[in-house]
Design a protein around this motif. Structure first.
Motif, short mmCIF file in Angstrom:
data_model
loop_
_atom_site.label_atom_id
_atom_site.label_comp_id
_atom_site.label_asym_id
_atom_site.label_seq_id
_atom_site.Cartn_x
_atom_site.Cartn_y
_atom_site.Cartn_z
N HIS A 39 0.82 -1.22 0.00
CA HIS A 39 0.00 0.00 0.00
C HIS A 39 0.85 1.27 0.00
O HIS A 39 0.43 2.29 -0.55
CB HIS A 39 -0.97 0.00 1.18
N ASN A 40 2.03 1.21 0.58
CA ASN A 40 2.94 2.36 0.59
C ASN A 40 3.74 2.48 -0.71
O ASN A 40 4.48 3.44 -0.89
CB ASN A 40 3.91 2.28 1.77
N GLY A 41 3.62 1.49 -1.58
CA GLY A 41 4.33 1.53 -2.85
C GLY A 41 5.79 1.14 -2.76
O GLY A 41 6.56 1.44 -3.68
N THR A 42 6.19 0.46 -1.69
CA THR A 42 7.60 0.09 -1.53
C THR A 42 7.85 -1.38 -1.81
O THR A 42 8.97 -1.86 -1.62
CB THR A 42 8.10 0.41 -0.10
N TRP A 43 6.83 -2.09 -2.27
CA TRP A 43 7.00 -3.51 -2.61
C TRP A 43 5.98 -3.94 -3.65
O TRP A 43 4.81 -3.59 -3.59
CB TRP A 43 6.84 -4.38 -1.36
N ARG A 44 6.46 -4.66 -4.63
CA ARG A 44 5.62 -5.29 -5.64
C ARG A 44 6.11 -6.73 -5.80
O ARG A 44 7.27 -7.03 -5.57
CB ARG A 44 5.73 -4.58 -7.00
#
Length: 83
Positions: A39-44
């Motif tokens: 959700h924070n955009g630090t992992w995909r």
């Protein structure tokens, strides 16, 4: 050692198959960690997680299979526009 901006990764669950077909009584700290990072955009999800079966992916992430199937995998599908 200093913590990364998103914090240290909690320990993995003891046995990924403990909650396979039923919902755990509470979401594991490790699952919450991955969801927060997403959700924070630090992992995909990387290609290994996308190719792995659900059991192997749950082991790699350190979460129960139920959490992987019902909470984390849908995030991958959302990223791919499948939702």
């Amino acid at each position: 050692m200093s913590a990364p901006p998103w914090g240290h990764k909690p320990p993995p669950v003891d046995d990924v198959a403990t909650y396979w077909t039923s919902k755990p009584p509470a979401i594991s700290p490790r699952c919450n960690y991955w969801i927060m990072r997403h959700h924070n955009g630090t992992w995909r999800a990387n290609r290994w997680l996308r190719r792995d079966g659900y059991h192997t992916a749950a082991e790699r992430l350190g979460v129960w299979i139920w959490e992987y199937l019902h909470l984390i995998r849908p995030l991958f599908d959302e990223d791919d526009g499948l939702n």
